[in-house]
Enzyme design. Structure first.
Site, PDB file in Angstrom:
ATOM      1  N   ASP A 175       0.955  -1.155   0.035  1.00  0.00           N
ATOM      2  CA  ASP A 175       0.062   0.097  -0.038  1.00  0.00           C
ATOM      3  C   ASP A 175       1.031   1.280  -0.009  1.00  0.00           C
ATOM      4  O   ASP A 175       1.418   1.627   1.135  1.00  0.00           O
ATOM      5  CB  ASP A 175      -0.942   0.037   1.315  1.00  0.00           C
ATOM      6  CG  ASP A 175      -1.979   1.146   1.117  1.00  0.00           C
ATOM      7  OD1 ASP A 175      -1.835   1.733   0.470  1.00  0.00           O
ATOM      8  OD2 ASP A 175      -2.400   1.497   2.589  1.00  0.00           O
ATOM      9  N   GLU A 197      -1.067  -1.428  -4.765  1.00  0.00           N
ATOM     10  CA  GLU A 197      -2.371  -0.573  -4.925  1.00  0.00           C
ATOM     11  C   GLU A 197      -2.030   0.420  -5.941  1.00  0.00           C
ATOM     12  O   GLU A 197      -1.250   1.379  -5.451  1.00  0.00           O
ATOM     13  CB  GLU A 197      -3.293  -0.091  -3.447  1.00  0.00           C
ATOM     14  CG  GLU A 197      -4.279   0.728  -3.859  1.00  0.00           C
ATOM     15  CD  GLU A 197      -4.990   1.173  -2.819  1.00  0.00           C
ATOM     16  OE1 GLU A 197      -5.639   0.501  -1.850  1.00  0.00           O
ATOM     17  OE2 GLU A 197      -4.614   2.374  -2.135  1.00  0.00           O
ATOM     18  N   ASP A 249      -2.073   0.871   7.650  1.00  0.00           N
ATOM     19  CA  ASP A 249      -1.669   0.579   6.216  1.00  0.00           C
ATOM     20  C   ASP A 249      -1.282  -0.985   5.897  1.00  0.00           C
ATOM     21  O   ASP A 249      -1.441  -1.447   5.034  1.00  0.00           O
ATOM     22  CB  ASP A 249      -0.290   1.456   5.662  1.00  0.00           C
ATOM     23  CG  ASP A 249      -0.898   2.839   5.894  1.00  0.00           C
ATOM     24  OD1 ASP A 249      -1.593   3.316   4.506  1.00  0.00           O
ATOM     25  OD2 ASP A 249      -0.808   3.724   6.891  1.00  0.00           O
TER      26      ASP A 249
END
Length: 163
Positions: free
Chosen positions: A10, A71, A143
């Site tokens: 992420d 992502e 995260d």
């Protein structure tokens, strides 16, 4: 069949969440490790990017992933942090290719969250889904939760084919 080692990332400039899943592709993966890479906001962007590069090199050399999923950030026009996040994403891409010759899989947020059951899930909902999937008693809602979800979706074969 060889063991798959999937690193989910992420991305961010302040905090990068990461998670490593391993296992046979035909079975449910094991959550091997997860964590964050953090940079201080007081540092200049180039200093922060250097920290990200150094820490990502160390992480990838240690974990030796065979698959990496990241992502793909989505920004509205009001987001000021977009430039920094995209620069961090570039550094992460560079390190993945330089260290492992891996071109990361880029996943849209709604697609990897949808793979978990709800494409619009909030972080707490993602944490609940991840805890259920991996039978985890406690998981910090940060995260790393998203990184685990990203890794899981990629491990299961999700691809967005973003170039």
């Amino acid at each position: 069949m060889s063991e798959l080692k999937c690193l989910g990332i992420d991305p961010g400039l302040s905090i990068i969440g990461w998670a490593l899943l391993t296992g046979d592709e035909s079975e449910h993966p094991h959550l091997m490790d997860y964590g964050t890479i953090e940079t201080k906001k007081q540092l200049s962007t180039p200093e922060r990017l250097l920290i990200i590069e150094t820490d990502m090199v160390d992480l990838i050399r240690e974990l030796q992933p065979s698959l990496i999923a990241i992502e793909m950030p989505f920004f509205s026009r009001e987001i000021k942090a977009a430039g920094g996040v995209l620069q961090a994403l570039g550094i992460i891409n560079l390190v993945c290719y330089r260290e492992r010759k891996i071109i990361p899989i880029l996943l849209h947020q709604s697609s990897w969250k949808g793979h978990l059951g709800n494409g619009r899930a909030k972080k707490a909902e993602v944490a609940f889904m991840v805890q259920s999937l991996f039978d985890l008693p406690n998981l910090p809602i940060n995260d790393t939760v998203d990184a685990i979800g990203i890794a899981y979706a990629a491990f299961c074969g999700l691809r967005n084919y973003i170039s």
